[in-house]
Design a protein around this motif. Structure first.
Motif, PDB file in Angstrom:
ATOM      1  N   VAL A  25      34.110  39.984  61.642  1.00  0.00           N
ATOM      2  CA  VAL A  25      34.838  39.063  60.766  1.00  0.00           C
ATOM      3  C   VAL A  25      33.855  38.161  60.034  1.00  0.00           C
ATOM      4  CG1 VAL A  25      36.413  37.083  60.742  1.00  0.00           C
ATOM      5  CG2 VAL A  25      36.977  39.126  62.078  1.00  0.00           C
ATOM      6  N   TYR A  26      32.854  37.663  60.756  1.00  0.00           N
ATOM      7  CA  TYR A  26      31.863  36.779  60.146  1.00  0.00           C
ATOM      8  C   TYR A  26      31.116  37.511  59.036  1.00  0.00           C
ATOM      9  CZ  TYR A  26      28.176  33.271  59.825  1.00  0.00           C
ATOM     10  OH  TYR A  26      27.304  32.328  59.374  1.00  0.00           O
ATOM     11  N   GLN A  27      30.703  38.751  59.302  1.00  0.00           N
ATOM     12  CA  GLN A  27      30.013  39.539  58.285  1.00  0.00           C
ATOM     13  C   GLN A  27      30.911  39.753  57.078  1.00  0.00           C
ATOM     14  OE1 GLN A  27      26.886  39.134  58.976  1.00  0.00           O
ATOM     15  NE2 GLN A  27      26.351  41.244  58.629  1.00  0.00           N
ATOM     16  N   GLU A  28      32.164  40.030  57.318  1.00  0.00           N
ATOM     17  CA  GLU A  28      33.110  40.252  56.231  1.00  0.00           C
ATOM     18  C   GLU A  28      33.220  38.996  55.371  1.00  0.00           C
ATOM     19  OE1 GLU A  28      35.407  42.524  53.910  1.00  0.00           O
ATOM     20  OE2 GLU A  28      34.459  43.251  55.739  1.00  0.00           O
ATOM     21  N   ASP A  29      33.318  37.837  56.011  1.00  0.00           N
ATOM     22  CA  ASP A  29      33.412  36.574  55.279  1.00  0.00           C
ATOM     23  C   ASP A  29      32.163  36.349  54.442  1.00  0.00           C
ATOM     24  OD1 ASP A  29      35.221  34.655  57.801  1.00  0.00           O
ATOM     25  OD2 ASP A  29      35.905  36.080  56.304  1.00  0.00           O
ATOM     26  N   LEU A  30      30.996  36.665  54.988  1.00  0.00           N
ATOM     27  CA  LEU A  30      29.755  36.472  54.245  1.00  0.00           C
ATOM     28  C   LEU A  30      29.729  37.345  53.005  1.00  0.00           C
ATOM     29  CD1 LEU A  30      26.941  36.220  56.938  1.00  0.00           C
ATOM     30  CD2 LEU A  30      27.789  34.435  55.444  1.00  0.00           C
ATOM     31  N   SER A  31      30.135  38.592  53.131  1.00  0.00           N
ATOM     32  CA  SER A  31      30.107  39.466  51.964  1.00  0.00           C
ATOM     33  C   SER A  31      31.101  38.981  50.916  1.00  0.00           C
ATOM     34  CB  SER A  31      30.369  40.920  52.358  1.00  0.00           C
ATOM     35  OG  SER A  31      31.653  41.058  52.892  1.00  0.00           O
ATOM     36  N   ASP A  32      32.235  38.439  51.361  1.00  0.00           N
ATOM     37  CA  ASP A  32      33.199  37.912  50.402  1.00  0.00           C
ATOM     38  C   ASP A  32      32.609  36.729  49.642  1.00  0.00           C
ATOM     39  OD1 ASP A  32      35.016  39.795  51.149  1.00  0.00           O
ATOM     40  OD2 ASP A  32      36.234  38.453  52.378  1.00  0.00           O
ATOM     41  N   MET A  33      31.934  35.838  50.343  1.00  0.00           N
ATOM     42  CA  MET A  33      31.306  34.689  49.694  1.00  0.00           C
ATOM     43  C   MET A  33      30.234  35.161  48.722  1.00  0.00           C
ATOM     44  SD  MET A  33      32.585  31.843  50.154  1.00  0.00           S
ATOM     45  CE  MET A  33      31.373  30.673  49.577  1.00  0.00           C
ATOM     46  N   THR A  34      29.464  36.150  49.124  1.00  0.00           N
ATOM     47  CA  THR A  34      28.419  36.682  48.257  1.00  0.00           C
ATOM     48  C   THR A  34      29.031  37.248  46.978  1.00  0.00           C
ATOM     49  OG1 THR A  34      27.098  37.224  50.192  1.00  0.00           O
ATOM     50  CG2 THR A  34      26.484  38.296  48.138  1.00  0.00           C
ATOM     51  N   ASP A  35      30.121  37.993  47.147  1.00  0.00           N
ATOM     52  CA  ASP A  35      30.801  38.557  45.985  1.00  0.00           C
ATOM     53  C   ASP A  35      31.294  37.453  45.047  1.00  0.00           C
ATOM     54  OD1 ASP A  35      30.343  41.051  47.031  1.00  0.00           O
ATOM     55  OD2 ASP A  35      32.359  41.284  47.855  1.00  0.00           O
ATOM     56  N   LEU A  36      31.862  36.404  45.620  1.00  0.00           N
ATOM     57  CA  LEU A  36      32.363  35.302  44.798  1.00  0.00           C
ATOM     58  C   LEU A  36      31.228  34.617  44.052  1.00  0.00           C
ATOM     59  CD1 LEU A  36      35.005  33.670  47.172  1.00  0.00           C
ATOM     60  CD2 LEU A  36      35.448  34.783  44.989  1.00  0.00           C
ATOM     61  N   LEU A  37      30.115  34.384  44.747  1.00  0.00           N
ATOM     62  CA  LEU A  37      28.980  33.735  44.097  1.00  0.00           C
ATOM     63  C   LEU A  37      28.440  34.587  42.959  1.00  0.00           C
ATOM     64  CD1 LEU A  37      27.085  32.264  47.178  1.00  0.00           C
ATOM     65  CD2 LEU A  37      28.132  30.979  45.316  1.00  0.00           C
ATOM     66  N   ARG A  38      28.349  35.888  43.175  1.00  0.00           N
ATOM     67  CA  ARG A  38      27.882  36.790  42.101  1.00  0.00           C
ATOM     68  C   ARG A  38      28.807  36.717  40.897  1.00  0.00           C
ATOM     69  NH1 ARG A  38      26.609  41.507  46.038  1.00  0.00           N
ATOM     70  NH2 ARG A  38      24.462  41.049  46.555  1.00  0.00           N
ATOM     71  N   GLU A  39      30.104  36.704  41.172  1.00  0.00           N
ATOM     72  CA  GLU A  39      31.085  36.657  40.081  1.00  0.00           C
ATOM     73  C   GLU A  39      30.931  35.366  39.285  1.00  0.00           C
ATOM     74  OE1 GLU A  39      35.898  36.757  39.758  1.00  0.00           O
ATOM     75  OE2 GLU A  39      34.972  38.027  41.317  1.00  0.00           O
ATOM     76  N   VAL A  40      30.780  34.240  39.968  1.00  0.00           N
ATOM     77  CA  VAL A  40      30.615  32.953  39.293  1.00  0.00           C
ATOM     78  C   VAL A  40      29.324  32.956  38.477  1.00  0.00           C
ATOM     79  CG1 VAL A  40      30.171  30.499  39.670  1.00  0.00           C
ATOM     80  CG2 VAL A  40      32.008  31.640  40.929  1.00  0.00           C
ATOM     81  N   MET A  41      28.254  33.476  39.064  1.00  0.00           N
ATOM     82  CA  MET A  41      26.972  33.506  38.341  1.00  0.00           C
ATOM     83  C   MET A  41      27.049  34.399  37.114  1.00  0.00           C
ATOM     84  SD  MET A  41      24.345  33.457  41.536  1.00  0.00           S
ATOM     85  CE  MET A  41      22.850  33.484  40.558  1.00  0.00           C
ATOM     86  N   ASP A  42      27.749  35.536  37.242  1.00  0.00           N
ATOM     87  CA  ASP A  42      27.906  36.435  36.093  1.00  0.00           C
ATOM     88  C   ASP A  42      28.695  35.758  34.970  1.00  0.00           C
ATOM     89  OD1 ASP A  42      26.476  38.406  37.372  1.00  0.00           O
ATOM     90  OD2 ASP A  42      28.242  39.560  37.992  1.00  0.00           O
TER      91      ASP A  42
END
Length: 45
Positions: A25-42
Motif C-alpha cells: 500500500v505504501y509503495q502504491e501511494d508513493l507511485s501515485d504521488m510521483t504520478d501527480l507530481l509529474r503531471e503538475v510539473m508537465d
C-alpha cells in the motif's frame, strides 16, 4: 479470568502478511504521488 494486557502486548507480533500489505500500500501511494507530481510539473512547462 482477567487478562494481563501488559503481558499480552509483550507477546504480540504483527503477522508478516500485514507487513507485506502495508509495504504494498505504501509503495502504491508513493507511485501515485510521483504520478501527480509529474503531471503538475508537465502542466507548468
Amino acid at each position: 479470568m482477567m487478562l494481563d494486557y501488559e503481558e499480552e502486548l509483550k507477546k504480540f507480533k504483527p503477522s508478516l502478511e500485514v507487513e507485506d500489505i502495508e509495504d504494498a500500500v505504501y509503495q502504491e501511494d508513493l507511485s501515485d504521488m510521483t504520478d501527480l507530481l509529474r503531471e503538475v510539473m508537465d502542466q507548468t512547462k
